[in-house]
Scaffold this active site. Sequence first.
Site, PDB file in Angstrom:
ATOM      1  N   ASP A  27      -0.720 -14.688   7.977  1.00 34.09           N
ATOM      2  CA  ASP A  27      -0.258 -13.611   7.102  1.00 34.09           C
ATOM      3  C   ASP A  27       0.664 -14.199   6.042  1.00 34.09           C
ATOM      4  O   ASP A  27       1.455 -15.093   6.340  1.00 34.09           O
ATOM      5  CB  ASP A  27       0.501 -12.557   7.929  1.00 34.09           C
ATOM      6  CG  ASP A  27       0.608 -11.208   7.251  1.00 34.09           C
ATOM      7  OD1 ASP A  27       1.174 -11.141   6.135  1.00 34.09           O
ATOM      8  OD2 ASP A  27       0.141 -10.220   7.837  1.00 34.09           O
ATOM      9  N   ASN A  28       0.575 -13.686   4.809  1.00 36.81           N
ATOM     10  CA  ASN A  28       1.466 -14.178   3.756  1.00 36.81           C
ATOM     11  C   ASN A  28       2.758 -13.368   3.654  1.00 36.81           C
ATOM     12  O   ASN A  28       3.621 -13.663   2.823  1.00 36.81           O
ATOM     13  CB  ASN A  28       0.743 -14.203   2.405  1.00 36.81           C
ATOM     14  CG  ASN A  28       0.406 -12.816   1.876  1.00 36.81           C
ATOM     15  OD1 ASN A  28       0.697 -11.795   2.519  1.00 36.81           O
ATOM     16  ND2 ASN A  28      -0.222 -12.757   0.712  1.00 36.81           N
ATOM     17  N   GLY A  32       3.293  -7.542   5.252  1.00 30.64           N
ATOM     18  CA  GLY A  32       3.624  -7.682   6.667  1.00 30.64           C
ATOM     19  C   GLY A  32       5.074  -8.089   6.867  1.00 30.64           C
ATOM     20  O   GLY A  32       5.759  -8.487   5.920  1.00 30.64           O
ATOM     21  N   ASP A  48      -1.595 -17.694   2.550  1.00 36.44           N
ATOM     22  CA  ASP A  48      -2.327 -16.687   1.794  1.00 36.44           C
ATOM     23  C   ASP A  48      -3.823 -16.930   1.916  1.00 36.44           C
ATOM     24  O   ASP A  48      -4.262 -18.084   1.987  1.00 36.44           O
ATOM     25  CB  ASP A  48      -1.901 -16.757   0.317  1.00 36.44           C
ATOM     26  CG  ASP A  48      -2.308 -15.523  -0.457  1.00 36.44           C
ATOM     27  OD1 ASP A  48      -3.501 -15.383  -0.765  1.00 36.44           O
ATOM     28  OD2 ASP A  48      -1.429 -14.696  -0.749  1.00 36.44           O
ATOM     29  N   SER A 113     -13.390   0.541   5.459  1.00 37.14           N
ATOM     30  CA  SER A 113     -12.748   1.795   5.091  1.00 37.14           C
ATOM     31  C   SER A 113     -13.780   2.888   4.843  1.00 37.14           C
ATOM     32  O   SER A 113     -14.891   2.620   4.372  1.00 37.14           O
ATOM     33  CB  SER A 113     -11.924   1.600   3.811  1.00 37.14           C
ATOM     34  OG  SER A 113     -11.465   2.831   3.309  1.00 37.14           O
ATOM     35  N   TYR A 137     -10.773   0.268  -4.795  1.00 36.02           N
ATOM     36  CA  TYR A 137     -10.483  -0.218  -3.447  1.00 36.02           C
ATOM     37  C   TYR A 137     -11.709  -0.084  -2.549  1.00 36.02           C
ATOM     38  O   TYR A 137     -12.113  -1.017  -1.858  1.00 36.02           O
ATOM     39  CB  TYR A 137      -9.292   0.555  -2.869  1.00 36.02           C
ATOM     40  CG  TYR A 137      -9.186   0.492  -1.380  1.00 36.02           C
ATOM     41  CD1 TYR A 137      -8.859  -0.689  -0.729  1.00 36.02           C
ATOM     42  CD2 TYR A 137      -9.421   1.631  -0.592  1.00 36.02           C
ATOM     43  CE1 TYR A 137      -8.768  -0.745   0.662  1.00 36.02           C
ATOM     44  CE2 TYR A 137      -9.325   1.578   0.786  1.00 36.02           C
ATOM     45  CZ  TYR A 137      -9.009   0.392   1.404  1.00 36.02           C
ATOM     46  OH  TYR A 137      -8.924   0.344   2.770  1.00 36.02           O
ATOM     47  N   LYS A 141     -14.149  -2.993  -0.579  1.00 38.15           N
ATOM     48  CA  LYS A 141     -14.497  -2.989   0.846  1.00 38.15           C
ATOM     49  C   LYS A 141     -16.014  -3.038   1.044  1.00 38.15           C
ATOM     50  O   LYS A 141     -16.523  -3.738   1.929  1.00 38.15           O
ATOM     51  CB  LYS A 141     -13.908  -1.751   1.520  1.00 38.15           C
ATOM     52  CG  LYS A 141     -12.404  -1.777   1.674  1.00 38.15           C
ATOM     53  CD  LYS A 141     -11.952  -2.734   2.770  1.00 38.15           C
ATOM     54  CE  LYS A 141     -10.486  -2.571   3.093  1.00 38.15           C
ATOM     55  NZ  LYS A 141     -10.030  -3.357   4.237  1.00 38.15           N
ATOM     56  N   PHE A 165     -10.759   5.780   8.839  1.00 40.14           N
ATOM     57  CA  PHE A 165     -10.278   6.815   7.948  1.00 40.14           C
ATOM     58  C   PHE A 165      -8.773   6.638   7.772  1.00 40.14           C
ATOM     59  O   PHE A 165      -8.326   5.520   7.590  1.00 40.14           O
ATOM     60  CB  PHE A 165     -10.756   8.173   8.482  1.00 40.14           C
ATOM     61  CG  PHE A 165     -12.263   8.328   8.333  1.00 40.14           C
ATOM     62  CD1 PHE A 165     -12.799   9.203   7.417  1.00 40.14           C
ATOM     63  CD2 PHE A 165     -13.129   7.541   9.076  1.00 40.14           C
ATOM     64  CE1 PHE A 165     -14.178   9.314   7.245  1.00 40.14           C
ATOM     65  CE2 PHE A 165     -14.509   7.642   8.922  1.00 40.14           C
ATOM     66  CZ  PHE A 165     -15.026   8.529   7.998  1.00 40.14           C
ATOM     67  N   ASN A 166      -7.969   7.647   7.806  1.00 37.81           N
ATOM     68  CA  ASN A 166      -6.562   7.487   7.468  1.00 37.81           C
ATOM     69  C   ASN A 166      -5.731   7.086   8.683  1.00 37.81           C
ATOM     70  O   ASN A 166      -5.456   7.908   9.563  1.00 37.81           O
ATOM     71  CB  ASN A 166      -6.024   8.793   6.869  1.00 37.81           C
ATOM     72  CG  ASN A 166      -6.587   9.048   5.486  1.00 37.81           C
ATOM     73  OD1 ASN A 166      -7.798   9.105   5.314  1.00 37.81           O
ATOM     74  ND2 ASN A 166      -5.721   9.183   4.500  1.00 37.81           N
ATOM     75  N   GLN A 202       5.423  13.449  -3.943  1.00 41.17           N
ATOM     76  CA  GLN A 202       4.461  14.160  -4.780  1.00 41.17           C
ATOM     77  C   GLN A 202       3.282  14.639  -3.947  1.00 41.17           C
ATOM     78  O   GLN A 202       2.804  13.941  -3.063  1.00 41.17           O
ATOM     79  CB  GLN A 202       3.960  13.253  -5.901  1.00 41.17           C
ATOM     80  CG  GLN A 202       5.008  12.943  -6.967  1.00 41.17           C
ATOM     81  CD  GLN A 202       4.426  12.131  -8.111  1.00 41.17           C
ATOM     82  OE1 GLN A 202       3.956  11.020  -7.914  1.00 41.17           O
ATOM     83  NE2 GLN A 202       4.453  12.685  -9.306  1.00 41.17           N
TER      84      GLN A 202
END
Length: 324
Positions: A27-28, A32, A48, A113, A137, A141, A165-166, A202
Site C-alpha cells: 500500500d502507498n 490507507g 505504489d 464495482s 470510475y 473498473k 455496491f456501496n 450536501q
Amino acid sequence: MIGGAGYIGSHVARELLDRGDRVTVFDNLSSGLEQNLFPDADGFVKADILDYAALKQTMQRGFDALVHLAAFKAAGESMLKPEKYSLNNIAGSVNILNAAAETGVRRIVFSSSAAVYGEPKYLPVDEAHPTEPENYYGFTKLEIERLLGWYDRLKGICFAALRYFNAAGYDAQGRITGREQNPANLLPVIMETAAGIRAEMQLFGTDYDTRDGTCVRDYIHVSDLAAGHAAALGYLTEHDRSLTVNLGSESGVSVREMLDAARRLTGKPVAVKTAGRRAGDPAALTASSQRARETLGWSARHSDVETLVKTTWNVYRHSAEPKT
C-alpha cells in the site's frame, strides 16, 4: 493484499488473517493508514502500484494469490479528473497483471464495482445486465475486468471480479478504527457531519424517480464484503476458474432513509444542504446476489441499516465527544 491498509482492504486482510491465511500488505498509504495494519500479518510494503519494480520484487517472495483493492473510487472526481483515474486505476492494474504474470501469481481477486452497470435497465441488477458505465470510475473498473479476461486467456491467471455496491460500516469488534481520508461515500460523510468534523453535508438531488426523491443504493457491510473476498479466494483455489459476481444486500436504502437512521441512532441533527444532481449518478441501484449464493455460499449477514450506522458511529463518535 494490494491496498490492504485502506478502509475495505484492512477489513479483507482481517478476515483472511482470522481464517488462518498469511497476508502481506502492499500500500502507498495515499488513503490507507498505518493504524489499519495488523501485527499478525506477514509484513507491509510501502510502495505504489505505478512502481513496477516494487510490485515485481514483492511478488517474487512467492504468493498463491493476490487481492487487488488499489483504486481511486470517487465517481464525481473521476468525471473531473479522468487522467488521474486512467493512470492509477488502469495503468496501475496493468503493472499488477504484468508483475503477476512474470512472477507466477496465478490467482487474483479484484474488487470491481457496480458502477460498471451504469443506469440500470432493470432491478435488481444481475451479472447479465449490460455494462454501460455512466462515470469514468466505473469505466476504469470495467476496463480492468476486460484486462483480467485477456490475461486469463493468454497468461492463465484466473480471477474473481467482485462487483460490489456501496460498502459501509466497520468491524463490529472494533479492531479497525482508521477513518476514511476525505470520504466521498454517503455514510462516512453523514458521520463526519454528526461528529462535527463537517459543519454540514450536501444532499445531491431530491427529484429522482424514487420513493422519496433521493438516490437509492444497495449498501453492503464491509465485513460482509470481506467475507465475500475470502470466499472468492477459496473458489479460485478450489476450481481454478474465473468468476464475475455481484456482492450486495439485495435491498435498497435511500439517502433520506440513511440520514433519518443516522439522526435517530446518533442523536445528532446532521445539518444538510440540498444541491443538484451529480453527473453519472443513477437514481436507484440494487443487486441480485443469487450467483454469489450459488457459487460462493455467500450472503450478506450484517448489512441492515442499524448495523451499518451503529458500527460506523462507534468509530466516529469519539470525535464528537466533549474534550476534557
